[in-house]
Motif scaffolding. Structure first.
Motif, PDB file in Angstrom:
ATOM      1  N   LYS A 140       1.041  -1.197   0.210  1.00  0.00           N
ATOM      2  CA  LYS A 140       0.117  -0.038   0.336  1.00  0.00           C
ATOM      3  C   LYS A 140       0.918   1.073  -0.131  1.00  0.00           C
ATOM      4  N   LYS A 141       2.308   1.267  -0.992  1.00  0.00           N
ATOM      5  CA  LYS A 141       2.821   2.369  -0.943  1.00  0.00           C
ATOM      6  C   LYS A 141       1.812   3.426  -0.954  1.00  0.00           C
ATOM      7  N   GLU A 142       2.808   4.450  -0.482  1.00  0.00           N
ATOM      8  CA  GLU A 142       2.094   5.788  -0.718  1.00  0.00           C
ATOM      9  C   GLU A 142       2.312   6.900  -2.285  1.00  0.00           C
ATOM     10  N   ALA A 143       1.220   6.885  -2.837  1.00  0.00           N
ATOM     11  CA  ALA A 143       1.390   7.570  -4.190  1.00  0.00           C
ATOM     12  C   ALA A 143       1.700   8.680  -4.817  1.00  0.00           C
ATOM     13  N   PRO A 144       2.604   8.641  -5.200  1.00  0.00           N
ATOM     14  CA  PRO A 144       3.172   9.619  -5.714  1.00  0.00           C
ATOM     15  C   PRO A 144       2.729  11.660  -6.321  1.00  0.00           C
ATOM     16  N   ARG A 145       3.458  12.121  -5.654  1.00  0.00           N
ATOM     17  CA  ARG A 145       2.762  13.503  -6.501  1.00  0.00           C
ATOM     18  C   ARG A 145       2.345  13.970  -7.364  1.00  0.00           C
ATOM     19  N   GLY A 146       1.439  14.932  -7.496  1.00  0.00           N
ATOM     20  CA  GLY A 146       1.384  14.755  -9.640  1.00  0.00           C
ATOM     21  C   GLY A 146      -0.317  15.031  -9.171  1.00  0.00           C
ATOM     22  N   THR A 147      -0.594  15.108 -10.894  1.00  0.00           N
ATOM     23  CA  THR A 147      -1.988  15.659 -11.141  1.00  0.00           C
ATOM     24  C   THR A 147      -2.777  14.071 -11.057  1.00  0.00           C
ATOM     25  N   TYR A 148      -4.083  13.826 -10.550  1.00  0.00           N
ATOM     26  CA  TYR A 148      -4.930  12.516 -10.920  1.00  0.00           C
ATOM     27  C   TYR A 148      -6.627  12.819 -11.875  1.00  0.00           C
ATOM     28  N   GLU A 149      -6.720  12.089 -12.371  1.00  0.00           N
ATOM     29  CA  GLU A 149      -8.015  12.023 -13.209  1.00  0.00           C
ATOM     30  C   GLU A 149      -8.955  11.293 -12.049  1.00  0.00           C
ATOM     31  N   VAL A 150      -9.658  12.189 -11.794  1.00  0.00           N
ATOM     32  CA  VAL A 150     -10.659  11.434 -11.088  1.00  0.00           C
ATOM     33  C   VAL A 150     -12.073  11.132 -11.919  1.00  0.00           C
ATOM     34  N   LYS A 151     -12.554  10.123 -12.495  1.00  0.00           N
ATOM     35  CA  LYS A 151     -13.368   9.612 -12.707  1.00  0.00           C
ATOM     36  C   LYS A 151     -15.253   9.079 -12.519  1.00  0.00           C
ATOM     37  N   VAL A 152     -15.617   9.787 -12.827  1.00  0.00           N
ATOM     38  CA  VAL A 152     -17.425   8.896 -12.000  1.00  0.00           C
ATOM     39  C   VAL A 152     -18.434   8.163 -13.052  1.00  0.00           C
ATOM     40  N   LEU A 153     -18.648   7.250 -13.878  1.00  0.00           N
ATOM     41  CA  LEU A 153     -18.564   6.442 -14.261  1.00  0.00           C
ATOM     42  C   LEU A 153     -20.070   5.715 -14.097  1.00  0.00           C
ATOM     43  N   VAL A 154     -21.037   5.421 -14.814  1.00  0.00           N
ATOM     44  CA  VAL A 154     -21.904   4.562 -14.978  1.00  0.00           C
ATOM     45  C   VAL A 154     -22.241   3.567 -16.348  1.00  0.00           C
ATOM     46  N   THR A 155     -21.732   3.147 -15.956  1.00  0.00           N
ATOM     47  CA  THR A 155     -21.229   1.556 -17.568  1.00  0.00           C
ATOM     48  C   THR A 155     -22.721   1.017 -18.090  1.00  0.00           C
ATOM     49  N   GLU A 156     -23.579   0.954 -19.305  1.00  0.00           N
ATOM     50  CA  GLU A 156     -24.756   1.159 -19.682  1.00  0.00           C
ATOM     51  C   GLU A 156     -24.536  -0.558 -20.722  1.00  0.00           C
ATOM     52  N   ILE A 157     -25.034  -1.331 -20.421  1.00  0.00           N
ATOM     53  CA  ILE A 157     -25.361  -1.953 -20.967  1.00  0.00           C
ATOM     54  C   ILE A 157     -25.743  -2.450 -22.447  1.00  0.00           C
ATOM     55  N   LEU A 158     -25.126  -2.151 -23.767  1.00  0.00           N
ATOM     56  CA  LEU A 158     -25.749  -2.109 -25.336  1.00  0.00           C
ATOM     57  C   LEU A 158     -26.566  -3.085 -25.514  1.00  0.00           C
ATOM     58  N   ASP A 159     -25.891  -4.491 -25.185  1.00  0.00           N
ATOM     59  CA  ASP A 159     -26.692  -5.772 -25.859  1.00  0.00           C
ATOM     60  C   ASP A 159     -26.361  -6.346 -24.294  1.00  0.00           C
ATOM     61  N   VAL A 160     -27.207  -7.007 -23.617  1.00  0.00           N
ATOM     62  CA  VAL A 160     -27.083  -8.433 -22.787  1.00  0.00           C
ATOM     63  C   VAL A 160     -26.602  -9.418 -23.431  1.00  0.00           C
ATOM     64  N   SER A 161     -27.068  -9.834 -24.898  1.00  0.00           N
ATOM     65  CA  SER A 161     -26.638 -11.388 -25.099  1.00  0.00           C
ATOM     66  C   SER A 161     -24.881 -11.180 -25.256  1.00  0.00           C
ATOM     67  N   SER A 162     -24.441  -9.718 -25.753  1.00  0.00           N
ATOM     68  CA  SER A 162     -22.882 -10.621 -26.272  1.00  0.00           C
ATOM     69  C   SER A 162     -22.192  -9.104 -25.162  1.00  0.00           C
ATOM     70  N   LEU A 163     -23.266  -8.839 -23.854  1.00  0.00           N
ATOM     71  CA  LEU A 163     -22.424  -7.692 -23.112  1.00  0.00           C
ATOM     72  C   LEU A 163     -21.200  -7.187 -23.814  1.00  0.00           C
ATOM     73  N   GLU A 164     -21.448  -6.206 -24.734  1.00  0.00           N
ATOM     74  CA  GLU A 164     -21.704  -5.020 -25.377  1.00  0.00           C
ATOM     75  C   GLU A 164     -22.007  -4.069 -24.169  1.00  0.00           C
ATOM     76  N   ILE A 165     -20.754  -3.038 -23.630  1.00  0.00           N
ATOM     77  CA  ILE A 165     -21.014  -1.672 -22.904  1.00  0.00           C
ATOM     78  C   ILE A 165     -20.531  -0.503 -23.353  1.00  0.00           C
ATOM     79  N   THR A 166     -21.367   0.331 -22.705  1.00  0.00           N
ATOM     80  CA  THR A 166     -19.878   2.169 -22.939  1.00  0.00           C
ATOM     81  C   THR A 166     -20.178   1.951 -21.135  1.00  0.00           C
ATOM     82  N   PRO A 167     -19.372   2.918 -21.537  1.00  0.00           N
ATOM     83  CA  PRO A 167     -18.965   4.100 -19.904  1.00  0.00           C
ATOM     84  C   PRO A 167     -19.364   4.835 -20.196  1.00  0.00           C
ATOM     85  N   ILE A 168     -20.089   5.357 -19.170  1.00  0.00           N
ATOM     86  CA  ILE A 168     -20.882   7.275 -19.288  1.00  0.00           C
ATOM     87  C   ILE A 168     -20.225   7.465 -18.065  1.00  0.00           C
TER      88      ILE A 168
END
Length: 178
Positions: A140-168
Motif C-alpha cells: 500500500k505504497k504512498e501515491a506519488p505527487r502530481g495530477t490525478y484524474e477523477v472519473k465517475v461513471l455508469v457502465t451501460e449495457i447496450l446488448d446483454v447477449s453479447s455484453l456490449e457495454i459503454t461507459p458514460i
C-alpha cells in the motif's frame, strides 16, 4: 460607474449562457468542488471536498447520477461482493496508478458481475473516501505527487447477449502536493 456596472452585468450574462456541453464547475475556497453535467441523458452531480491535497489528506467524492432519458437503461451493478452501480476511479494517467478507497485495503471482489435496470428519474448515489495510497500495491505504497484524474461513471449495457457495454462518465482532476 454606470459603464462599469453594465460591463459586469453583460459579462455575467454572457458567462451564464451555456452554448456547449461543458460541465458546470462551482467552487470557492471554503466550498467543495462541484461538477455537474448531463451526458447521454444521465445527469451527473459530483462533489469533491477540494481539488488540491497535501500528504495524508483524505479525498472525499460524493456522486449522484439521475436517469433523465425517459427510458430504462441496463447498467452494470457490480459483483455480489462489491456492488457498485456508480464507479469512481482516481488514477494517475501517465502511470496507471489508482488511489485506494478507504476501508477496502483487504477487500477482494468476485468477478460475478451483474446488471440491472436504471429507471427514468431514478438516482444512484455514492459517497466514498480515498487515501493517498496506491491500490493493489503489495505494501500500500504512498501515491506519488502530481495530477490525478477523477472519473465517475455508469457502465451501460447496450446488448446483454453479447455484453456490449459503454461507459458514460464525467471527469475532473485533482492534485496531490507536498
Amino acid at each position: 460607474m454606470k459603464k462599469w456596472l453594465i460591463v459586469v452585468l453583460v459579462t455575467f450574462g454572457l458567462v451564464g449562457c451555456r452554448f456547449s456541453s461543458e460541465p458546470v464547475v462551482k467552487s470557492t475556497d471554503a466550498d467543495p468542488i462541484v461538477i455537474q453535467d448531463t451526458i447521454n441523458g444521465l445527469n451527473f452531480y459530483v462533489e469533491l471536498n477540494k481539488d488540491t491535497f497535501s500528504k495524508g489528506e483524505e479525498i472525499r467524492v460524493k456522486a449522484k447520477v439521475t436517469n433523465e432519458r425517459g427510458t430504462t437503461l441496463t447498467h452494470v451493478i457490480g459483483s455480489s461482493s462489491c456492488p457498485t452501480p456508480i464507479k469512481i476511479l482516481i488514477t494517475k494517467p501517465d502511470e496507471g496508478y489508482q488511489l485506494l478507497e478507504k476501508g477496502t485495503e483487504n477487500l477482494v471482489c468476485t468477478d460475478d458481475y451483474g446488471w440491472g435496470p436504471f429507471k427514468p428519474n431514478e438516482t444512484l448515489e455514492i459517497d466514498a473516501v480515498y487515501v493517498q495510497k496506491i491500490r493493489n500495491s503489495p505494501s500500500k505504497k504512498e501515491a506519488p505527487r502530481g495530477t490525478y484524474e477523477v472519473k465517475v461513471l455508469v457502465t451501460e449495457i447496450l446488448d446483454v447477449s453479447s455484453l456490449e457495454i459503454t461507459p458514460i462518465a464525467i471527469n475532473t482532476t485533482i492534485s496531490l502536493v507536498e
